[in-house]
Design an enzyme around this catalytic site. Structure first.
Site, PDB file in Angstrom:
ATOM      1  N   ASP A 220      50.610  81.423  26.229  1.00 23.23           N
ATOM      2  CA  ASP A 220      51.697  81.331  27.202  1.00 23.23           C
ATOM      3  C   ASP A 220      51.722  82.538  28.128  1.00 23.23           C
ATOM      4  O   ASP A 220      51.616  83.689  27.684  1.00 23.23           O
ATOM      5  CB  ASP A 220      53.033  81.223  26.449  1.00 23.23           C
ATOM      6  CG  ASP A 220      54.223  81.171  27.377  1.00 23.23           C
ATOM      7  OD1 ASP A 220      54.312  80.232  28.174  1.00 23.23           O
ATOM      8  OD2 ASP A 220      55.062  82.097  27.314  1.00 23.23           O
ATOM      9  N   GLU A 257      47.723  80.257  30.218  1.00 22.33           N
ATOM     10  CA  GLU A 257      48.620  79.985  31.336  1.00 22.33           C
ATOM     11  C   GLU A 257      48.772  81.305  32.075  1.00 22.33           C
ATOM     12  O   GLU A 257      49.106  82.322  31.476  1.00 22.33           O
ATOM     13  CB  GLU A 257      49.996  79.512  30.870  1.00 22.33           C
ATOM     14  CG  GLU A 257      50.929  79.240  32.053  1.00 22.33           C
ATOM     15  CD  GLU A 257      52.411  79.289  31.687  1.00 22.33           C
ATOM     16  OE1 GLU A 257      53.216  78.741  32.451  1.00 22.33           O
ATOM     17  OE2 GLU A 257      52.750  79.887  30.646  1.00 22.33           O
TER      18      GLU A 257
END
Length: 573
Positions: A220, A257
């Site tokens: 993330d 990401e």
């Protein structure tokens, strides 16, 4: 207490699997184990001993899913089924396999406060969430996935911890004041005593792929990971995972990401990169969404031109050093030379639905034709596709941000922070209270829609598109270098030709405009045969429509399509 090298350990007699324990500090306060495998009483309660060898796996022959073969299905465990557990997902795996999915991706499942959360507020990073079914439930899901021929990717959060139940700082200097993230204190990856912090997170990655047989990690928001040491934590972690994949004899992917448009994340170490396998390509979503929907606010204000969409398809990053109005600066690097398999693309995911659309799914914002146009455009692109749960049948239930913090002050701070963060997208929308249980309940998938009109037609389109992507190497090869495009900024049409080292070739003709128009075929050196028309009756279109030509001959110059429609052709030449 005993010491072995740089490690300290203690043996507690007669405490076996199923036993509960806590750590007691000098001030006699009790805390859960920072590497607890199980937290049956939540983030503040005692930890439970788990025997890592007690589960009987049946996947000894499983070799994973190669990066090129990934077709990812992102899901939130708590809202994918009515039960909201790992085991409740298992009966749906056959459906996903028949759809053509090759790997599911779970939003974060590390223990977080309360029963409702996206997972990005996890604090016990080694403990699968107790409300989802804990360690046993996750292992049953992974084993079932592998029996169905499906990989499983886990979304992990290594840029921050949640604000409630975060006790890591009691045990070591896990956090630093040198940097700040949008979510609070930054993790200490490069300061004094950071060696142990780095090991904690690298060991966590290895734990998931080894003890739980996970096939990939989605990291993330790596732009919130700060490390200015000689060797970046992302490089060290990825190398450790790849080394373990070789030991295990499985294909394991590390996917980032990132908000940086920085190719160093996925470039090889020999070229100065960190060598992650792939990263999310948000700008594909932004470009595609912005030609379909107005007005464009927030970060979407930088998009809306057909040229942006053309660049996203052919190169990857749209901002490759060019100026961003939203950011008020130039940013990004060119990804033109990097292969398409290193980018994951989507038209919906958890963030883009909940943030840019205030919880509204794409199907509730655009016409049925436009929804299907977005689907075929994504699945015919030279990248790794990702679907968000329910997208394949046009789910209409929203996906909102939800939490269940115990601290009223913290809950209010989260509400206010959410309002400020999304103010650019919030005009004309009612704000959904993240703490309200009904916000969570609204987000559950409505599986009854599968057999209803027009949802069954949308599902049929996804099934046929994915089958073609698997059957035709030219659609599934992720070869940007064998992709040609043509477009009109004024008329809002685009063509994409996909090729492979040998026939067949594919030609996608798209009308992003609102009016019916004749689109001149730019790649007319061969005959093309119609394979899919998105407005066909079998895909939910009305009966009796005039469709595009079934054959485009060399001398034919136009394909006529109504606004929001697309046609996919193939050629054996």
């Amino acid at each position: 207490m005993a010491r072995s090298g740089e490690e300290f350990y203690v043996v507690v007699p007669h405490l076996g699997a199923g036993g509960d324990y806590v750590f007691v500090t000098d001030d006699e306060k009790q805390y859960p184990d920072p590497v607890s495998r199980s937290q049956p009483y939540g983030v503040h309660g005692a930890s439970r001993v788990v025997d890592p060898d007690s589960f009987l796996w049946s996947d000894a022959a499983w070799k994973g899913v190669p990066l090129d073969d990934l077709l990812i299905y992102e899901m939130h465990t708590g809202t994918f089924t009515a039960e909201g557990t790992f085991e409740a997902i298992v009966p749906r795996l056959a459906y996903l396999r028949e759809l053509g999915i090759t790997a599911i991706e779970l939003m974060p499942i590390a223990e977080f406060p309360g029963p409702r959360n996206w997972g990005y507020d996890g604090v016990c990073l080694y403990a699968p969430h107790s409300c989802y079914g804990g360690p046993a439930g996750l292992k049953k899901l992974v084993d079932a996935c592998h029996r169905q021929g499906l990989g499983i990717i886990l979304d992990v959060v290594y840029n921050h911890l949640g604000p409630e139940g975060n006790y890591l700082g009691m045990f070591a200097p896990f956090f630093t004041e040198a940097y700040r993230t949008p979510w609070g204190e930054a993790l200490n990856f490069d300061g004094p005593y950071s060696n142990g912090v780095r090991r904690f997170f690298i060991d966590n990655a290895l734990y998931w792929v080894t003890e739980y047989h996970i096939d990939g990690l989605r990291l993330d928001a790596v732009h919130g990971i700060f490390d200015f040491g000689a060797r970046h934590i992302l490089e060290e972690l990825t190398e450790a995972v790849h080394r373990q994949a070789a030991v295990l004899g499985r294909s394991i992917s590390v996917i980032a990401e990132s908000d940086l448009n920085d190719v160093r994340i996925i470039k090889p170490r020999s070229a100065g990169g960190f060598e992650l396998d792939a990263q999310w390509l948000d700008e594909f979503h932004h470009s595609l969404r912005s030609v379909l929907i107005e007005p464009r606010t927030g970060y979407l204000a930088d998009f809306g031109k057909m040229a942006d969409l053309n660049k996203a398809v052919g190169e990857g990053f749209v901002h490759d050093g060019k100026y961003s109005v939203h950011r008020r600066k130039r940013y990004g690097s060119s990804s033109r030379e990097l292969p398409g398999r290193q980018f994951v693309v989507f038209i919906q995911n958890h963030d883009q639905i909940a943030n840019a659309s205030q919880g509204d799914r794409l199907g509730t914002l655009v016409t049925l034709d436009q929804q299907k146009l977005a689907a075929i455009f994504t699945l015919c692109s030279p990248y790794v596709p990702l679907l968000f749960m329910g997208q394949e049948y046009g789910e209409t239930s929203p996906f909102l941000y939800f939490t269940s913090f115990d601290d009223p002050g913290l809950a209010e701070a989260v509400r206010e922070g959410r309002r400020k963060e999304l103010s650019a997208f919030a005009e004309g929308h009612d704000f959904a209270d993240p703490q309200d249980p009904t916000t969570f309940d609204k987000c559950r998938l409505d599986w009854s829609q599968l057999t209803q009109t027009p949802h069954s037609g949308i599902l049929r389109l996804y099934q046929d598109l994915i089958a073609l992507r698997k059957r035709w190497p030219c659609l599934g090869n992720c070869r940007k270098d064998l992709t040609r495009t043509s477009f009109s900024e004024h008329s809002k049409w685009m063509m994409i030709e996909r090729a492979d080292s040998s026939p067949p070739r594919a030609l996608l003709v798209c009308n992003f405009g609102n009016a019916r128009q004749a689109i001149p075929v730019a790649f007319g050196e061969t005959d093309w045969f119609l394979e899919i028309w998105t407005a066909a009756e079998i895909y939910g279109g009305p009966a009796g429509q005039d469709g595009p030509p079934t054959v485009i001959q060399k001398q034919t110059s136009d394909v006529i399509l109504n606004g929001g429609q697309a046609a996919l052709y193939m050629s054996c030449a």
